[in-house]
Design a protein around this motif. Structure first.
Motif, mmCIF file in Angstrom:
data_model
loop_
_atom_site.group_PDB
_atom_site.id
_atom_site.type_symbol
_atom_site.label_atom_id
_atom_site.label_comp_id
_atom_site.label_asym_id
_atom_site.label_seq_id
_atom_site.Cartn_x
_atom_site.Cartn_y
_atom_site.Cartn_z
ATOM 1 N N LEU A 98 0.850 -1.176 0.000
ATOM 2 C CA LEU A 98 0.000 0.000 0.000
ATOM 3 C C LEU A 98 0.891 1.233 0.000
ATOM 4 O O LEU A 98 2.078 1.162 0.299
ATOM 5 C CB LEU A 98 -0.951 0.000 1.197
ATOM 6 N N THR A 99 0.329 2.380 -0.367
ATOM 7 C CA THR A 99 1.139 3.597 -0.450
ATOM 8 C C THR A 99 1.341 4.216 0.933
ATOM 9 O O THR A 99 0.696 3.821 1.904
ATOM 10 C CB THR A 99 0.466 4.638 -1.351
ATOM 11 N N GLU A 100 2.220 5.198 0.994
ATOM 12 C CA GLU A 100 2.463 5.910 2.244
ATOM 13 C C GLU A 100 1.169 6.514 2.779
ATOM 14 O O GLU A 100 0.856 6.389 3.977
ATOM 15 C CB GLU A 100 3.509 7.016 2.038
ATOM 16 N N TYR A 101 0.414 7.149 1.893
ATOM 17 C CA TYR A 101 -0.834 7.778 2.325
ATOM 18 C C TYR A 101 -1.823 6.737 2.849
ATOM 19 O O TYR A 101 -2.472 6.935 3.876
ATOM 20 C CB TYR A 101 -1.471 8.567 1.180
ATOM 21 N N GLN A 102 -1.940 5.615 2.137
ATOM 22 C CA GLN A 102 -2.877 4.570 2.556
ATOM 23 C C GLN A 102 -2.503 3.997 3.922
ATOM 24 O O GLN A 102 -3.379 3.683 4.730
ATOM 25 C CB GLN A 102 -2.913 3.457 1.503
ATOM 26 N N ALA A 103 -1.202 3.861 4.191
ATOM 27 C CA ALA A 103 -0.754 3.330 5.484
ATOM 28 C C ALA A 103 -1.163 4.264 6.619
ATOM 29 O O ALA A 103 -1.645 3.821 7.670
ATOM 30 C CB ALA A 103 0.767 3.143 5.473
ATOM 31 N N VAL A 104 -0.982 5.561 6.426
ATOM 32 C CA VAL A 104 -1.344 6.539 7.459
ATOM 33 C C VAL A 104 -2.863 6.632 7.602
ATOM 34 O O VAL A 104 -3.391 6.725 8.711
ATOM 35 C CB VAL A 104 -0.738 7.921 7.126
ATOM 36 N N LYS A 105 -3.571 6.553 6.482
ATOM 37 C CA LYS A 105 -5.039 6.618 6.515
ATOM 38 C C LYS A 105 -5.619 5.418 7.257
ATOM 39 O O LYS A 105 -6.639 5.517 7.957
ATOM 40 C CB LYS A 105 -5.583 6.660 5.085
ATOM 41 N N GLU A 106 -4.969 4.269 7.152
ATOM 42 C CA GLU A 106 -5.414 3.071 7.861
ATOM 43 C C GLU A 106 -5.352 3.301 9.372
ATOM 44 O O GLU A 106 -6.272 2.945 10.116
ATOM 45 C CB GLU A 106 -4.526 1.885 7.459
ATOM 46 N N MET A 107 -4.259 3.908 9.832
ATOM 47 C CA MET A 107 -4.152 4.250 11.254
ATOM 48 C C MET A 107 -5.210 5.265 11.643
ATOM 49 O O MET A 107 -5.868 5.137 12.685
ATOM 50 C CB MET A 107 -2.747 4.799 11.558
ATOM 51 N N TYR A 108 -5.400 6.274 10.815
ATOM 52 C CA TYR A 108 -6.385 7.334 11.075
ATOM 53 C C TYR A 108 -7.779 6.730 11.288
ATOM 54 O O TYR A 108 -8.462 7.029 12.274
ATOM 55 C CB TYR A 108 -6.398 8.303 9.890
ATOM 56 N N ASP A 109 -8.177 5.855 10.376
ATOM 57 C CA ASP A 109 -9.514 5.244 10.459
ATOM 58 C C ASP A 109 -9.639 4.353 11.694
ATOM 59 O O ASP A 109 -10.679 4.336 12.370
ATOM 60 C CB ASP A 109 -9.793 4.416 9.200
#
Length: 354
Positions: A331-342
């Motif tokens: 997954l991309t950098e953004y997707q990895a951070v968004k996963e934590m966010y959610d």
């Protein structure tokens, strides 16, 4: 191949195989794989023993393997590939990690506008410099060389990233302890890393950089050549993420990082490949903390990792947990951070309803 290395591999394998270890190295280092790899070497001179010595020594390891250099992931692929696939939730040997993509840095907001749960927020990534082995094979001269390259690059940062580099060799014990207590500085003594031969020549070549506000830090030659860290109090993940992206892009203009077409950015530990992004919060969830099984259940659903206050192999102090994204690959950098966010948003929601 040194016959002593082969002998240590064989005796270490027998000891691990007969143990009650639940490590990934025990699961995947079969007798056949051992026979296939025990006489292999990388061009840096690393052997399978350099990869597995920590897992052989500590049967309570979760993973039990490290990469002594970037080539190890290719030369010793028969053991690294299945462990990577297992840990990174099905990232198969035929899968290719996507290209670096930070996404829209303005799309993420504040996790906890009420300031009731999230104590602090941090996003970090790891990088290795091209042309150097990883910790177990670095010479004292190479440690110093990396430190010099890193410190001179960081001296060129401007704006709110501007700061100062502090070598550990010149740092008083009092200042060092204060930075450790504030969760800014790494410390020596992790038994898993020491067994992997990752603490040689300590504290030579090690240092920390931080900006004036201590919201951007860089660790030099701790577990990896570089750890770039953006952090601040409260839950404003958007601000933290944007600062890290700016910093990494600036540093990349000067330093070349070790990257693999299939695995992404390469680091010392196979749990930390691909994006190498770890987005985390220190968070108080007293109701969920009283029901650890429920906390772990929700965390697993969102691929989150729950650790103690001071990170891996530590306890939760005062009910404060360190919770982060677990997935780094595929997954991309953004997707990895968004996963934590959610996931954190969901944990806060459940805490409120409990």
């Amino acid at each position: 191949m040194d016959p002593n290395v082969v002998a240590k591999l064989e005796s270490g394998w027998c000891s691990l195989a007969s143990s009650g270890s639940k490590s990934l190295i025990k699961k995947y280092l079969t007798k056949e794989v051992l026979e296939d790899l025990k006489r292999q070497k990388t061009s840096f001179g690393s052997t399978l023993l350099d990869c597995v010595r920590s897992g052989f020594e500590h049967h309570d390891s979760g993973v039990g393997i490290y990469a002594p250099d970037a080539e190890a992931y290719t030369v010793f692929a028969p053991i690294f590939d299945p462990i990577i696939e297992d840990y990174h939730k099905g990232f198969k040997p035929t899968d290719i990690h996507p290209a670096q993509d930070w996404g829209d840095v303005n799309a993420l907001g504040n996790l906890d506008g009420e300031n009731k749960y999230v104590i602090s927020t941090r996003v970090r990534c790891a990088r290795s410099l091209v042309g150097y082995p990883f910790n177990p094979l670095l010479t004292e001269v190479q440690y110093k060389d990396i430190e010099e390259k890193v410190s001179s690059t960081l001296d060129g940062l401007a704006g709110d990233l501007k700061g100062e580099f502090y070598p550990l060799t010149d740092m008083s014990k009092e200042v060092q302890q204060k930075l450790i207590d504030d969760h800014f500085l790494f410390k020596e003594g992790d038994r898993f890393l020491q067994a992997a031969n990752a603490s040689r020549f300590w504290p030579t070549g090690r240092g920390i950089f931080h900006n004036r506000d201590k919201t951007f830090l860089v660790w030099c030659n701790e577990e990896d050549h570089l750890r770039l860290i953006s952090m601040q109090m409260g839950g404003n993940l958007g601000e933290v993420y944007k600062r890290l992206v700016t910093a990494v892009n600036d540093v990349e203009k000067t330093l070349a990082f070790s990257h693999h077409d299939r695995l992404g950015f390469l680091t010392f530990c196979p749990t930390n490949l691909g994006t190498t992004i770890r987005a985390s919060v220190h968070i108080q969830l007293p109701k969920l903390a009283a029901n650890k099984a429920k906390l772990e259940e929700v965390a697993a659903k969102y691929s989150l990792q729950v650790r103690g206050t001071r990170g891996e192999h530590t306890d939760a102090e005062g009910g404060v947990y360190d919770i982060s994204n677990k997935r780094r690959m595929g997954l991309t950098e953004y997707q990895a951070v968004k996963e934590m966010y959610d996931g954190i948003k969901e944990l806060i929601k459940i805490e409120k309803q409990s």
